[in-house]
Design a protein around this motif. Structure first.
Motif, short mmCIF file in Angstrom:
data_model
loop_
_atom_site.label_atom_id
_atom_site.label_comp_id
_atom_site.label_asym_id
_atom_site.label_seq_id
_atom_site.Cartn_x
_atom_site.Cartn_y
_atom_site.Cartn_z
N PHE A 1 -8.13 -2.51 0.79
CA PHE A 1 -9.28 -1.63 1.07
C PHE A 1 -8.88 -0.18 0.82
O PHE A 1 -7.72 0.20 1.01
CB PHE A 1 -9.74 -1.80 2.52
N PRO A 2 -9.83 0.66 0.39
CA PRO A 2 -9.53 2.08 0.19
C PRO A 2 -9.06 2.73 1.50
O PRO A 2 -9.54 2.39 2.59
CB PRO A 2 -10.86 2.67 -0.27
N LYS A 3 -8.10 3.63 1.36
CA LYS A 3 -7.53 4.27 2.54
C LYS A 3 -7.06 5.67 2.14
O LYS A 3 -6.34 5.84 1.15
CB LYS A 3 -6.35 3.44 3.06
N ASN A 4 -7.52 6.66 2.89
CA ASN A 4 -7.09 8.05 2.68
C ASN A 4 -7.44 8.54 1.27
O ASN A 4 -6.77 9.40 0.72
CB ASN A 4 -5.58 8.17 2.93
N PHE A 5 -8.50 7.99 0.70
CA PHE A 5 -8.86 8.31 -0.69
C PHE A 5 -9.72 9.55 -0.74
O PHE A 5 -10.66 9.70 0.04
CB PHE A 5 -9.58 7.11 -1.31
N GLN A 6 -9.44 10.45 -1.68
CA GLN A 6 -10.14 11.74 -1.87
C GLN A 6 -10.12 12.59 -0.60
O GLN A 6 -11.12 13.25 -0.26
CB GLN A 6 -11.60 11.49 -2.32
N ASN A 7 -9.00 12.57 0.10
CA ASN A 7 -8.85 13.41 1.30
C ASN A 7 -7.95 14.60 1.07
O ASN A 7 -7.57 15.29 2.02
CB ASN A 7 -8.28 12.58 2.47
N GLY A 8 -7.57 14.85 -0.18
CA GLY A 8 -6.72 15.99 -0.48
C GLY A 8 -7.51 17.28 -0.58
O GLY A 8 -8.72 17.34 -0.32
N GLU B 1 0.82 -1.22 0.00
CA GLU B 1 0.00 0.00 0.00
C GLU B 1 0.85 1.26 0.00
O GLU B 1 0.36 2.34 -0.36
CB GLU B 1 -0.95 0.01 1.19
N ASN B 2 2.13 1.17 0.41
CA ASN B 2 3.01 2.33 0.39
C ASN B 2 3.79 2.44 -0.91
O ASN B 2 4.65 3.33 -1.05
CB ASN B 2 3.99 2.28 1.56
N ASP B 3 3.53 1.57 -1.87
CA ASP B 3 4.20 1.62 -3.17
C ASP B 3 3.47 2.63 -4.05
O ASP B 3 2.64 2.30 -4.90
CB ASP B 3 4.19 0.23 -3.82
N THR B 4 3.79 3.90 -3.84
CA THR B 4 3.09 5.00 -4.53
C THR B 4 4.04 5.86 -5.36
O THR B 4 3.69 6.98 -5.71
CB THR B 4 2.37 5.88 -3.51
N SER B 5 5.22 5.34 -5.66
CA SER B 5 6.22 6.16 -6.37
C SER B 5 5.77 6.52 -7.78
O SER B 5 6.20 7.54 -8.32
CB SER B 5 7.55 5.41 -6.42
N THR B 6 4.92 5.70 -8.39
CA THR B 6 4.46 5.97 -9.76
C THR B 6 3.14 6.73 -9.80
O THR B 6 2.58 6.91 -10.89
CB THR B 6 4.30 4.64 -10.53
N ASN C 1 -2.16 14.40 3.36
CA ASN C 1 -2.02 14.58 4.81
C ASN C 1 -0.91 13.69 5.37
O ASN C 1 -1.01 13.15 6.47
CB ASN C 1 -3.34 14.28 5.53
N GLY C 2 0.16 13.50 4.58
CA GLY C 2 1.30 12.74 5.05
C GLY C 2 1.12 11.23 5.02
O GLY C 2 1.99 10.51 5.51
N MET C 3 0.04 10.72 4.47
CA MET C 3 -0.20 9.28 4.41
C MET C 3 -0.43 8.85 2.97
O MET C 3 -0.87 9.63 2.13
CB MET C 3 -1.42 8.91 5.27
N PRO D 1 -6.79 3.65 -3.43
CA PRO D 1 -5.84 3.51 -4.53
C PRO D 1 -5.27 4.87 -4.93
O PRO D 1 -5.99 5.87 -4.93
CB PRO D 1 -6.70 2.93 -5.65
N CYS D 2 -4.00 4.88 -5.28
CA CYS D 2 -3.33 6.14 -5.59
C CYS D 2 -3.35 6.38 -7.10
O CYS D 2 -3.69 5.50 -7.89
CB CYS D 2 -1.90 6.11 -5.06
N GLY D 3 -2.96 7.59 -7.48
CA GLY D 3 -2.83 7.92 -8.89
C GLY D 3 -3.98 8.72 -9.46
O GLY D 3 -5.08 8.76 -8.89
N LEU D 4 -3.73 9.34 -10.59
CA LEU D 4 -4.73 10.19 -11.23
C LEU D 4 -5.90 9.40 -11.80
O LEU D 4 -7.02 9.90 -11.86
CB LEU D 4 -4.08 11.01 -12.35
#
Length: 358
Positions: free
Chosen positions: A224-231, A160-165, A173-175, A179-182
Motif C-alpha cells: 500500500f502507498p505510504k508517505n507518498f508525496q509528503n516531501g 518497503e525499506n528497500d529504497t537504496s536505488t 520526513n525520516g521515513m 512507492p519510492c523513486g522519481l
C-alpha cells in the motif's frame, strides 16, 4: 636454402608430432599443437544449398515479393484510414502567460486549474474509444530516471525499506516512501471528464488499462502507498493509501516507462458509440507541470482496427518495398528480353564436378 627434395632432414631436429596425441613414444615431452580439431562443420564441408541466381529466379523472387507486399500494404492503409482519432493540445490553451508565470501558476496549490475544451467528432466513433494522454519532450528513458525505482518494494510488503536505488526520492520526513523513486514521484495527474452536447455523460472505464502481467507479477496485492508525496516538492499525482498498488492502474501504466520522448499512455476507455457531428465537452484539470521543461500535453481520443491504432507507416513501408520490387522485376525483365546475357554451363561449377566439395 637447399630445395633438393632428396636431401635428408637433420636427424637431430625434433619431429613436429613428437609427444603429440597418438605418439608411440610415451616418454617424449608433450607439445601443444595449434592445429584445430578436424570437423566437417569447422572446415565448411557440410551439405549446403548453393543456388544459382539466374535471371528467371531473380525476377520470380521480386514478383513474388510484389504480389505479397502490395496487398498487405493496401489492407494496412485501409485499416488505418478507418481509425478515428481526435488530438487536442491543451497546455498552452488552458494556461497563458510567460514561462515563469505558467510554472508559478501550475505549482500553486490554491490556483484553480479547471479548463474546458470542446471537441467535434468528424466521423462516427465506435466503442471502445480509447482515451490517451500524450506528452512531448519528456525523457522517461533517461538513465537516472529509469533507475530511480525499487521493483522489490513494489512487489513485496516486507521490502518497503528497500529504497537504496530510489534516490533522491527514497525518504521523506525520516521515513521510507512507498512507492519510492522519481518514476512514481512524477506520476501524471491531469484528469478528464467527458459529456456530449445533449448532456449525455461519457463514463470512463479505468479497469484493465494496464498489462495483466504487471498487475499480477510486478505490483503486490499487499503493498500500500505510504508517505507518498509528503516531501517539500510535489512531483505529480497522489495515491489512495487504502488501495493496494496492483489496483492503482494509473500508476502501473505510468511506471512502464516509454522509450521515446514523445509517448502516449492509456487513461481509460469510453464504452459507448459517439455519432458523427456530436460535440464532446471536456472538463480537465490542468495540474501536470510540463511548462518548466517546455513539454507539450495532448488529449487523444482514438478508435482501433484489426491492426491497432492509427499508423500509416506499416502500410507505406509495405507498399514502398512492394513497389520497389515491382520496378526491379520490370527492369530486369526488359533487360533479359532485349539484351539477354549468355549464361555459363552450371556443370562446370566446382560443386557439380566434385559433389563432396573437396
Amino acid at each position: 636454402m637447399n630445395s633438393n627434395p632428396s636431401t635428408p632432414m637433420n636427424a637431430n631436429a625434433p619431429s613436429s608430432s613428437s609427444g603429440g596425441a597418438g605418439s608411440p613414444d610415451s616418454n617424449a615431452p608433450r607439445r601443444n599443437s595449434k592445429r584445430p580439431k578436424y570437423s566437417r562443420f569447422t572446415q565448411q564441408e557440410l551439405p549446403a544449398c548453393k543456388p544459382i541466381l539466374t535471371p528467371k529466379w531473380v525476377i520470380s523472387a521480386f514478383v513474388l515479393v510484389t504480389i505479397v507486399f502490395i496487398p498487405i500494404g493496401l489492407a494496412s492503409l485501409l485499416a488505418s484510414r478507418d481509425v478515428v482519432e481526435i488530438i487536442d493540445r491543451y497546455d498552452n490553451t488552458c494556461l497563458q502567460g510567460s514561462k515563469s508565470e505558467k510554472v508559478q501558476f501550475i505549482q500553486s496549490v490554491e490556483s484553480n486549474k479547471t479548463c474546458f475544451r470542446r471537441l467535434t467528432v468528424r466521423k462516427r466513433m465506435k466503442q471502445p474509444i480509447y482515451v490517451y494522454y500524450q506528452l512531448d519532450n519528456f525523457y522517461q528513458n533517461h538513465r537516472r530516471y529509469v533507475k530511480s525505482r525499487s521493483d522489490q518494494q513494489l512487489r513485496n510488503r516486507g521490502d518497503e525499506n528497500d529504497t537504496s536505488t530510489c534516490k533522491p526520492e527514497n525518504e521523506a520526513n525520516g521515513m521510507s516512501i512507498v512507492p519510492c523513486g522519481l518514476v512514481a514521484w512524477s506520476l501524471f495527474n491531469d484528469t478528464y471528464s467527458f459529456s456530449t452536447s445533449n448532456n449525455r455523460q461519457l463514463n470512463i472505464n479505468k479497469r484493465h488499462i494496464s498489462w495483466k502481467s504487471d498487475r499480477d507479477e510486478k505490483f503486490g496485492s499487499d503493498v500500500f502507498p505510504k508517505n507518498f508525496q509528503n516531501g517539500s516538492l510535489i512531483g505529480g499525482g497522489r495515491l489512495i493509501e487504502s488501495i493496494p498498488l496492483n489496483e492503482q492502474e494509473d500508476l502501473i501504466v505510468w511506471m512502464r516507462t516509454a522509450a521515446l520522448p514523445t509517448f502516449r499512455k492509456l487513461y481509460g476507455k469510453i464504452e459507448v458509440d459517439i455519432e458523427e457531428g456530436e460535440t464532446i465537452n471536456v472538463v480537465l484539470e490542468n495540474r501536470y507541470n510540463t511548462y518548466s521543461f517546455s513539454g507539450k500535453k495532448k488529449l487523444v481520443l482514438s478508435t482501433t482496427s484489426w491492426l491497432g491504432g492509427k499508423n500509416n507507416f506499416i502500410g507505406i513501408a509495405y507498399l514502398a518495398v512492394g513497389g520497389l520490387c515491382f520496378l526491379l522485376a520490370t527492369t530486369f525483365t526488359i533487360i533479359y528480353l532485349v539484351k539477354p546475357r549468355h549464361l555459363g554451363d552450371p556443370t562446370y561449377l566446382s560443386w557439380n564436378r566434385n559433389p563432396g566439395g573437396h
